[in-house]
Design a protein around this motif. Structure first.
Motif, PDB file in Angstrom:
ATOM      1  N   GLY A 112      13.368   4.361  -6.577  1.00 28.98           N
ATOM      2  CA  GLY A 112      14.595   3.681  -7.226  1.00 28.98           C
ATOM      3  C   GLY A 112      14.632   2.225  -7.378  1.00 28.98           C
ATOM      4  N   LYS A 113      15.794   1.776  -7.705  1.00 29.84           N
ATOM      5  CA  LYS A 113      15.783   0.352  -7.639  1.00 29.84           C
ATOM      6  C   LYS A 113      16.204  -0.072  -6.275  1.00 29.84           C
ATOM      7  CE  LYS A 113      17.932  -3.668  -9.739  1.00 29.84           C
ATOM      8  NZ  LYS A 113      19.510  -3.990 -10.409  1.00 29.84           N
ATOM      9  N   LEU A 114      15.216  -0.500  -5.536  1.00 27.84           N
ATOM     10  CA  LEU A 114      15.469  -0.739  -4.124  1.00 27.84           C
ATOM     11  C   LEU A 114      15.965  -2.020  -3.544  1.00 27.84           C
ATOM     12  CD1 LEU A 114      12.353   1.558  -2.945  1.00 27.84           C
ATOM     13  CD2 LEU A 114      14.769   2.250  -3.208  1.00 27.84           C
ATOM     14  N   GLY A 115      15.898  -3.064  -4.480  1.00 30.75           N
ATOM     15  CA  GLY A 115      16.020  -4.692  -4.264  1.00 30.75           C
ATOM     16  C   GLY A 115      16.678  -5.096  -5.460  1.00 30.75           C
ATOM     17  N   ILE A 116      17.167  -6.266  -5.110  1.00 33.26           N
ATOM     18  CA  ILE A 116      17.801  -7.283  -6.219  1.00 33.26           C
ATOM     19  C   ILE A 116      17.045  -8.076  -6.808  1.00 33.26           C
ATOM     20  CG2 ILE A 116      20.264  -6.291  -5.538  1.00 33.26           C
ATOM     21  CD1 ILE A 116      20.622  -9.039  -3.921  1.00 33.26           C
ATOM     22  N   GLY A 117      15.975  -8.337  -6.073  1.00 30.51           N
ATOM     23  CA  GLY A 117      15.043  -9.672  -6.411  1.00 30.51           C
ATOM     24  C   GLY A 117      14.457  -9.696  -7.677  1.00 30.51           C
ATOM     25  N   GLY A 118      14.513  -8.778  -8.441  1.00 27.71           N
ATOM     26  CA  GLY A 118      13.848  -8.693  -9.915  1.00 27.71           C
ATOM     27  C   GLY A 118      12.186  -8.332  -9.838  1.00 27.71           C
ATOM     28  N   ALA A 119      11.589  -8.437 -10.902  1.00 27.03           N
ATOM     29  CA  ALA A 119      10.316  -8.432 -11.201  1.00 27.03           C
ATOM     30  C   ALA A 119       9.524  -9.013  -9.930  1.00 27.03           C
ATOM     31  CB  ALA A 119       9.857  -8.642 -12.469  1.00 27.03           C
ATOM     32  N   GLY A 120       8.520  -8.403  -9.283  1.00 29.82           N
ATOM     33  CA  GLY A 120       7.517  -9.047  -8.639  1.00 29.82           C
ATOM     34  C   GLY A 120       8.148  -8.917  -7.252  1.00 29.82           C
ATOM     35  N   SER A 121       9.309  -8.342  -7.029  1.00 29.20           N
ATOM     36  CA  SER A 121       9.904  -8.526  -5.658  1.00 29.20           C
ATOM     37  C   SER A 121       9.692  -7.020  -5.177  1.00 29.20           C
ATOM     38  CB  SER A 121      11.419  -8.772  -5.708  1.00 29.20           C
ATOM     39  OG  SER A 121      12.149  -8.211  -4.327  1.00 29.20           O
ATOM     40  N   THR A 122       9.009  -6.974  -4.039  1.00 29.51           N
ATOM     41  CA  THR A 122       8.744  -5.503  -3.495  1.00 29.51           C
ATOM     42  C   THR A 122       9.150  -5.269  -1.901  1.00 29.51           C
ATOM     43  OG1 THR A 122       7.090  -3.820  -3.137  1.00 29.51           O
ATOM     44  CG2 THR A 122       6.601  -6.242  -2.579  1.00 29.51           C
ATOM     45  N   GLU A 123       9.544  -4.204  -2.028  1.00 33.63           N
ATOM     46  CA  GLU A 123      10.254  -3.782  -0.637  1.00 33.63           C
ATOM     47  C   GLU A 123       9.347  -2.802   0.134  1.00 33.63           C
ATOM     48  OE1 GLU A 123      12.855  -5.197   0.516  1.00 33.63           O
ATOM     49  OE2 GLU A 123      13.553  -6.008  -0.960  1.00 33.63           O
ATOM     50  N   HIS A 124       8.306  -2.428  -0.572  1.00 36.15           N
ATOM     51  CA  HIS A 124       7.440  -1.241  -0.504  1.00 36.15           C
ATOM     52  C   HIS A 124       6.882  -1.362   1.384  1.00 36.15           C
ATOM     53  CE1 HIS A 124       4.754   1.980  -1.771  1.00 36.15           C
ATOM     54  NE2 HIS A 124       4.200   1.789  -0.823  1.00 36.15           N
ATOM     55  N   ALA A 125       6.285  -2.379   1.619  1.00 35.20           N
ATOM     56  CA  ALA A 125       5.575  -2.586   2.886  1.00 35.20           C
ATOM     57  C   ALA A 125       6.784  -2.109   4.074  1.00 35.20           C
ATOM     58  CB  ALA A 125       4.778  -3.801   3.240  1.00 35.20           C
ATOM     59  N   GLY A 126       7.900  -2.850   3.782  1.00 40.61           N
ATOM     60  CA  GLY A 126       8.900  -3.122   4.871  1.00 40.61           C
ATOM     61  C   GLY A 126       9.590  -1.538   5.225  1.00 40.61           C
ATOM     62  N   LEU A 127       9.501  -0.856   4.068  1.00 41.79           N
ATOM     63  CA  LEU A 127      10.172   0.385   4.093  1.00 41.79           C
ATOM     64  C   LEU A 127       9.176   1.323   4.769  1.00 41.79           C
ATOM     65  CD1 LEU A 127      11.855   0.546   0.771  1.00 41.79           C
ATOM     66  CD2 LEU A 127      13.056   0.781   3.033  1.00 41.79           C
ATOM     67  N   LEU A 128       7.860   1.345   4.530  1.00 42.24           N
ATOM     68  CA  LEU A 128       6.963   2.167   5.125  1.00 42.24           C
ATOM     69  C   LEU A 128       7.026   1.673   6.583  1.00 42.24           C
ATOM     70  CD1 LEU A 128       3.936   2.118   2.633  1.00 42.24           C
ATOM     71  CD2 LEU A 128       5.555   3.847   3.122  1.00 42.24           C
ATOM     72  N   GLU A 129       7.054   0.587   7.085  1.00 38.81           N
ATOM     73  CA  GLU A 129       6.906   0.102   8.459  1.00 38.81           C
ATOM     74  C   GLU A 129       8.281   0.808   9.064  1.00 38.81           C
ATOM     75  OE1 GLU A 129       6.711  -4.000   8.700  1.00 38.81           O
ATOM     76  OE2 GLU A 129       4.961  -4.140   7.671  1.00 38.81           O
ATOM     77  N   ALA A 130       9.746   0.755   8.416  1.00 38.87           N
ATOM     78  CA  ALA A 130      10.775   1.281   8.908  1.00 38.87           C
ATOM     79  C   ALA A 130      10.848   2.579   9.225  1.00 38.87           C
ATOM     80  CB  ALA A 130      11.792   1.023   7.761  1.00 38.87           C
ATOM     81  N   GLY A 131       9.753   3.305   8.457  1.00 37.50           N
ATOM     82  CA  GLY A 131       9.765   4.799   9.058  1.00 37.50           C
ATOM     83  C   GLY A 131       9.512   5.822   7.662  1.00 37.50           C
ATOM     84  N   PHE A 132       9.679   5.374   6.392  1.00 38.68           N
ATOM     85  CA  PHE A 132       9.379   6.243   5.386  1.00 38.68           C
ATOM     86  C   PHE A 132       8.198   6.617   5.238  1.00 38.68           C
ATOM     87  CE2 PHE A 132      13.542   4.276   3.997  1.00 38.68           C
ATOM     88  CZ  PHE A 132      14.155   5.354   3.597  1.00 38.68           C
ATOM     89  N   ASP A 133       7.856   8.037   4.816  1.00 39.49           N
ATOM     90  CA  ASP A 133       6.534   8.382   4.465  1.00 39.49           C
ATOM     91  C   ASP A 133       6.039   7.770   3.281  1.00 39.49           C
ATOM     92  OD1 ASP A 133       5.975  10.438   6.824  1.00 39.49           O
ATOM     93  OD2 ASP A 133       8.029  10.577   6.021  1.00 39.49           O
ATOM     94  N   ALA A 134       6.888   7.718   2.339  1.00 40.49           N
ATOM     95  CA  ALA A 134       6.405   7.109   0.922  1.00 40.49           C
ATOM     96  C   ALA A 134       7.557   6.463   0.327  1.00 40.49           C
ATOM     97  CB  ALA A 134       6.011   8.274  -0.001  1.00 40.49           C
ATOM     98  N   VAL A 135       7.142   5.611  -0.547  1.00 38.05           N
ATOM     99  CA  VAL A 135       8.140   4.510  -1.272  1.00 38.05           C
ATOM    100  C   VAL A 135       7.745   4.755  -2.835  1.00 38.05           C
ATOM    101  CG1 VAL A 135       9.188   2.237  -1.793  1.00 38.05           C
ATOM    102  CG2 VAL A 135       8.459   3.033   0.634  1.00 38.05           C
ATOM    103  N   PHE A 136       8.934   4.883  -3.600  1.00 35.64           N
ATOM    104  CA  PHE A 136       8.449   5.001  -5.154  1.00 35.64           C
ATOM    105  C   PHE A 136       9.529   3.890  -5.739  1.00 35.64           C
ATOM    106  CE2 PHE A 136       7.597   9.144  -3.160  1.00 35.64           C
ATOM    107  CZ  PHE A 136       6.181   9.341  -3.836  1.00 35.64           C
ATOM    108  N   GLU A 137       9.091   2.990  -6.046  1.00 32.20           N
ATOM    109  CA  GLU A 137       9.964   1.680  -6.620  1.00 32.20           C
ATOM    110  C   GLU A 137      10.118   1.977  -8.176  1.00 32.20           C
ATOM    111  OE1 GLU A 137       9.470  -2.315  -4.656  1.00 32.20           O
ATOM    112  OE2 GLU A 137       7.556  -1.276  -4.015  1.00 32.20           O
ATOM    113  N   ASP A 138      11.143   1.474  -8.418  1.00 31.45           N
ATOM    114  CA  ASP A 138      11.462   1.643  -9.976  1.00 31.45           C
ATOM    115  C   ASP A 138      10.061   1.344 -10.854  1.00 31.45           C
ATOM    116  OD1 ASP A 138      13.135   1.988 -12.128  1.00 31.45           O
ATOM    117  OD2 ASP A 138      13.894   0.040 -12.026  1.00 31.45           O
TER     118      ASP A 138
END
Length: 158
Positions: A112-138
């Motif tokens: 979903g919408k995982l951050g408030i940084g707007g276009a180009g802002s990604t949370e993907h790597a940090g969420l995988l490092e935290a323990g998620f098996d996959a991340v599906f950003e908006d």
């Protein structure tokens, strides 16, 4: 309705429509997200694909998510957020799930919408490092979520 109360029970397809690969999936938001349309969409999509779904609803406290995962023993947990704070809450909730022996090995994804940084802002790597098996950003699309679903084995955590 009380915040965090499961709003939709597990739906079990009939024996003649149940595929061998049917998963039990817990769908939830994070504690700060009051949106439900995304959760209903995910529930309907997953049920259409033949899976059983426990939709915990909006504003689910971390402890309730862990408790419901212990109860349902899901093959997969899907966290969805559209308020822009999903990454912050997601890191906390996945640590909580990974911190309990009964829930540590359950595959957990977030999207979903995982951050408030707007276009180009990604949370993907940090969420995988935290323990998620996959991340599906908006904007990731349903194809990659569908591919991931097909890779999850049914009945492993039961």
């Amino acid at each position: 309705m009380e915040v965090g109360t499961p709003v939709i029970p597990v739906q079990t397809p009939s024996a003649e429509t149940r595929p061998d690969s049917q998963l039990t999936v817990v769908v939830s938001s994070v504690a700060s997200d009051a949106h439900t349309w995304n959760l209903v969409f995910l529930q309907l999509l997953l049920e259409e694909l033949g899976h059983r779904v426990a939709n915990l609803g909006a504003c689910v406290p971390d402890e309730l998510l862990v408790q419901q995962c212990r109860r349902h023993r899901p093959d997969l947990v899907v966290i969805s957020s559209v308020n822009g704070h999903g990454a912050n809450d997601g890191r906390r909730v996945v640590r909580e799930l990974r911190g309990h022996p009964e829930t540590a090995a359950i595959p957990v994804v977030i999207g979903g919408k995982l951050g408030i940084g707007g276009a180009g802002s990604t949370e993907h790597a940090g969420l995988l490092e935290a323990g998620f098996d996959a991340v599906f950003e908006d904007g990731t699309g349903l194809a990659s979520f569908g591919s991931f679903l097909r890779s999850v084995p049914a009945g492993v955590t039961t």
